[in-house]
Scaffold this motif. Sequence first.
Motif, short mmCIF file in Angstrom:
data_model
loop_
_atom_site.label_atom_id
_atom_site.label_comp_id
_atom_site.label_asym_id
_atom_site.label_seq_id
_atom_site.Cartn_x
_atom_site.Cartn_y
_atom_site.Cartn_z
N LYS A 25 0.90 -1.24 0.01
CA LYS A 25 -0.05 -0.08 0.03
C LYS A 25 0.91 1.34 -0.01
CE LYS A 25 -2.51 -2.03 3.28
NZ LYS A 25 -3.72 -2.09 4.50
N LEU A 26 2.00 1.39 0.70
CA LEU A 26 2.89 2.46 0.92
C LEU A 26 3.47 2.55 -0.38
CD1 LEU A 26 4.44 1.92 4.28
CD2 LEU A 26 3.01 3.95 3.72
N LEU A 27 3.96 1.70 -1.15
CA LEU A 27 4.73 1.82 -2.38
C LEU A 27 3.62 2.05 -3.43
CD1 LEU A 27 7.36 -1.11 -2.46
CD2 LEU A 27 7.64 1.18 -2.24
N GLY A 28 2.65 1.47 -3.39
CA GLY A 28 1.64 1.67 -4.45
C GLY A 28 1.07 3.13 -4.34
N LEU A 29 0.86 3.67 -3.12
CA LEU A 29 0.38 5.09 -2.98
C LEU A 29 1.34 6.08 -3.40
CD1 LEU A 29 -1.76 7.01 -1.46
CD2 LEU A 29 -0.12 6.83 0.37
N ILE A 30 2.68 5.85 -3.21
CA ILE A 30 3.76 6.85 -3.55
C ILE A 30 3.77 6.81 -5.32
CG2 ILE A 30 6.25 6.97 -3.75
CD1 ILE A 30 6.30 5.84 -1.01
N LEU A 122 -7.03 9.35 -1.74
CA LEU A 122 -6.04 8.27 -2.06
C LEU A 122 -5.25 8.03 -0.93
CD1 LEU A 122 -5.36 6.24 -4.42
CD2 LEU A 122 -3.50 7.77 -5.23
N ALA A 123 -4.83 9.17 -0.27
CA ALA A 123 -3.93 8.82 1.15
C ALA A 123 -5.05 8.38 2.24
CB ALA A 123 -3.36 10.28 1.34
N SER A 124 -6.14 8.78 2.36
CA SER A 124 -6.97 8.33 3.30
C SER A 124 -7.02 6.53 3.35
CB SER A 124 -8.22 8.96 3.18
OG SER A 124 -9.08 8.52 2.03
N ILE A 125 -7.30 6.09 2.20
CA ILE A 125 -7.25 4.85 1.95
C ILE A 125 -6.34 3.87 2.77
CG2 ILE A 125 -7.39 2.82 0.52
CD1 ILE A 125 -9.69 4.23 0.29
N LEU A 128 -7.20 4.49 6.74
CA LEU A 128 -8.50 3.77 6.88
C LEU A 128 -8.33 2.39 6.77
CD1 LEU A 128 -10.80 6.20 5.12
CD2 LEU A 128 -10.56 5.91 7.39
N THR A 129 -7.42 1.66 6.13
CA THR A 129 -7.33 0.23 5.83
C THR A 129 -6.30 -0.42 6.46
OG1 THR A 129 -6.50 0.31 3.73
CG2 THR A 129 -8.80 0.53 3.91
N THR A 130 -5.27 0.42 7.38
CA THR A 130 -4.07 -0.26 7.86
C THR A 130 -4.27 0.31 9.16
OG1 THR A 130 -3.00 0.25 5.76
CG2 THR A 130 -1.69 -0.34 7.55
N LYS A 131 -3.76 -0.73 10.19
CA LYS A 131 -3.68 -0.40 11.65
C LYS A 131 -2.29 0.40 11.62
CE LYS A 131 -6.39 -4.33 13.27
NZ LYS A 131 -6.27 -5.51 14.05
N TRP A 247 -0.28 -8.65 -7.41
CA TRP A 247 -1.22 -8.18 -8.54
C TRP A 247 -1.59 -6.78 -8.39
CZ3 TRP A 247 -2.95 -10.32 -12.82
CH2 TRP A 247 -2.99 -11.64 -13.09
N VAL A 248 -1.85 -6.26 -6.85
CA VAL A 248 -2.19 -5.11 -6.85
C VAL A 248 -0.92 -3.92 -7.07
CG1 VAL A 248 -2.54 -3.23 -4.86
CG2 VAL A 248 -3.83 -5.51 -4.99
N GLY A 249 0.12 -4.58 -6.81
CA GLY A 249 1.47 -3.48 -7.32
C GLY A 249 1.39 -3.43 -8.76
#
Length: 267
Positions: A25-30, A122-125, A128-131, A247-249
């Motif tokens: 999620k971090l790499l995809g977000l960046i 996008l950043a809020s995802i 909101l989805t990661t502890k 897949w997501v990456g």
Amino acid sequence: MANTVLLGQYLETNSIFHRLDPRTKLLGLIIIMLSFLMLGTFLSYAVATFFVISILLLSKIPFYVFAKGLKPILFILMFTFIYNVLFTKGTVIWSLSFLEVTAEGLINGTRFVWRIVLLILLASILTLTTKPLTLAHGLEKLLSPLSRINVPVEQFSLMIVIAIRFIPTIMQELERILLAQKARGYDIAALKLPQRIFAYIPVLIPLLFTIIQRAEVLSNAIDARAYGNGKGRTVYKQLQFQQLDYWVGGIAVLFATTLILLELGGL
């Protein structure tokens, strides 16, 4: 007010994003955010908007959560739009005294506001989805190569996550102070906009004092648990990439590449 803040909150909805590795999620977000900085044409904005809406749907988080979360930044969005409208040179379509509204200003203002909203959603995802602890562990793993040059990766990761996590807490303290003033007969919300801006200045003093107190309590709690510099600490749940992460990456890289090609092609 704290419930209207997107960043720093976590909601459990059992979506595919909740099952992703935090590093993915971090790499995809960046990657996606960097591609958003190149948005310039209407087609690229439309594609980016469709992509973000698809992510919001897949997160299974209700849309009203995102709508409420955008309310605290409405002033920033309005200021950004008005600033671009009034101070962008170009074809004048309306004027009053020294104020001029240009067509280029309307276009630039719309683009900037549109882009800011997409980036925030996008950043809020991510939050909101990661502890928070999982996010800190993922960030620490990504930055682990820097530890070879004596960069305090563990402390930096903890600092970033605590800062994000405390955004709703700070907003909650602000709400408590405003309610206390309202109980004493001083309602800032009832004031006009120019007066309301200056009325928030006296609120900053007790807010800063409360934040410093909380920071001191948190520091003592970390010391009491012998956290130290964080090096060598183990975790119960080890991070490991799954097939879904690849897949997501890959989709994130493909989408960013598509946006770049759209911009380079001038479409």
